[in-house]
Design an enzyme around this catalytic site. Structure first.
Site, PDB file in Angstrom:
ATOM      1  CE1 TYR A 165      -3.529  -2.623   0.554  1.00  0.00           C
ATOM      2  CE2 TYR A 165      -4.650  -0.616   1.193  1.00  0.00           C
ATOM      3  CZ  TYR A 165      -4.692  -1.941   0.811  1.00  0.00           C
ATOM      4  OH  TYR A 165      -5.910  -2.563   0.688  1.00  0.00           O
ATOM      5  CE  LYS A 198       2.159 -17.627  -2.943  1.00  0.00           C
ATOM      6  NZ  LYS A 198       1.351 -18.861  -2.989  1.00  0.00           N
ATOM      7  CG  ASP A 211      -1.581 -20.149  -1.626  1.00  0.00           C
ATOM      8  OD1 ASP A 211      -0.991 -20.101  -0.523  1.00  0.00           O
ATOM      9  OD2 ASP A 211      -1.104 -20.769  -2.614  1.00  0.00           O
ATOM     10  CG  ASP A 234      -7.997  -4.856   1.582  1.00  0.00           C
ATOM     11  OD1 ASP A 234      -8.954  -4.408   2.242  1.00  0.00           O
ATOM     12  OD2 ASP A 234      -7.926  -4.798   0.339  1.00  0.00           O
ATOM     13  CG  ASP A 281     -13.647  -7.289   2.187  1.00  0.00           C
ATOM     14  OD1 ASP A 281     -13.391  -6.582   3.188  1.00  0.00           O
ATOM     15  OD2 ASP A 281     -14.170  -6.844   1.148  1.00  0.00           O
TER      16      ASP A 281
END
Ligand code: IPM
Ligand code: MG
Length: 363
Positions: free
Chosen positions: A146, A197, A230, A254, A258
């Site tokens: 970001y 990751k 993942d 983020d 959700d």
């Protein structure tokens, strides 16, 4: 009467879309605590978005900046939406929520995921998967892709355009958010799952190494596991009860928050707290401004009301008063008040303000 100097200062910034109407309900809850429980606070309302932009040329006018500057806690509504396309991108960027998170160095974003049994039939997953789900995602909020530089859009010699961003983390940025996660876990079920990751990204390799180093040095009593992002996305819907505290970087957090929001039955149920290294915090529902349902009295105010509970817990240090709100919300849901998913307006059985009434009556 409380001495004003001991007062906790709260800036209330409803913002855009459904922000002002859901915030109006959580402000009633704050007022209730001030009037009935002697919680020492002064509220200062301030504007954000299109309205102040039209009046002053700034989405975040000086009065709002000042209100937030002097505040110990900011109750934020929502930002964005098609109704604000009159605001040029540069003006929006100058007063953005991201800028605010960065300015106050609010690096730890707590997003609790609690499955409410009363809402399980509006959740897309089976009740048997959701039963007992209770975990917290801690999302790093002031770094990662970001904010990483370089970033931009450039034109290459062959005329193609190239957009690029930089994923990055430093030792200290990882350690301070991991510390928040370990400390929170000690007050809960003592488990941290760090999500990265690291099989592909160097920034994640460093993330994992720093989390492990901090764990060894100071938190070896906490159970620590690691998961690739993942796989974490899959585990959140496969077996969400395995999580207690999940800590991850900005963009993974983020996305995963959700996804996890769907376990609660509605993204309209998700509160959040963004905290730095002192008691100052920004409290906001995870949902957006939902301009399509703004002004219709059908938006779910519970995420904003639950954000007030987080404010009482983290800025005021009033655990018992915070739990009072959470119990009231549980009772309202158990009594059969079904809230809408803010993305499916037709589902709301009672209006936004009536939902506020129901919570106040249950406090
Ligand atoms: C969130 C939102 C924001 C983010 C947007 C509005 C910039 O999606 O708080 O999760 O990406 O952080
Ligand atoms: Mg988001």
């Amino acid at each position: 009467m409380n001495d004003r100097s001991n007062m906790v200062k709260v800036a209330v910034v409803g913002g855009e879309g459904i922000g002002p109407e859901v915030t109006a309900q959580s402000q009633r809850v704050l007022n209730w605590f001030s009037a009935n429980r002697g919680v020492p606070m002064v509220l200062r309302a301030a504007q954000y978005g299109l309205i102040p932009y039209l009046a002053t040329g700034k989405v975040m006018p000086p009065d709002t900046v000042e209100a937030m500057e002097e505040a110990d806690a900011i109750l934020w509504g929502a930002t964005g939406g098609p109704e604000t396309k009159e605001v040029p991108p540069a003006a929006r960027k100058a007063g953005s929520l991201l800028g605010l998170r960065s300015k106050y160095d609010l690096y730890a974003n707590l997003r609790p995921i609690v499955a409410h049994p009363a809402l399980s039939d509006s959740a897309p997953l089976k009740a048997s998967v959701l039963d007992g789900v209770d975990f917290v995602i801690i999302r790093e909020l002031t770094s990662g892709i970001y904010f990483g530089e370089p970033r931009g859009i450039e034109t290459l010699p062959d005329g193609q355009r190239r957009g690029f961003n930089t994923e990055q983390y430093t030792t200290e940025q990882v350690r301070r958010v991991a510390r928040s996660a370990f400390e929170l876990a000690r007050t809960r079920r003592n488990k941290v799952c760090s999500v990265d990751k690291a099989n592909v990204l160097e920034a994640s390799v460093l993330w994992r190494e720093e989390v492990i180093a901090l764990h060894e040095a100071e938190f070896s009593d906490v159970e620590l596991t690691h998961m690739y992002v993942d796989n974490a996305a899959m585990q959140i819907v496969r077996e969400p009860r395995q999580f207690d505290v999940m800590v991850t970087g900005n963009i993974f957090g983020d996305i995963l928050s959700d996804e996890a929001g769907m376990l609660t039955g509605s993204i309209g149920m998700l509160p959040s707290a963004s905290l730095g290294s002192d008691k100052r915090g920004l409290y906001e529902p995870v949902h957006g401004s939902a301009p399509d349902i703004a002004g219709k009295d059908i938006a779910n105010p519970l995420a904003s009301i639950l954000s007030v509970a987080m404010m009482l817990r983290y800025t005021f240090d009033l655990e018992e008063e915070a739990s009072r709100i959470e119990r009231a919300v549980k009772k309202v849901l158990a009594d059969g008040y079904r809230t809408a998913d803010i993305y499916e307006p037709g589902k709301m059985r009672i209006g936004t303000a009536a939902m506020g009434d129901a919570v106040l009556a249950s406090l």
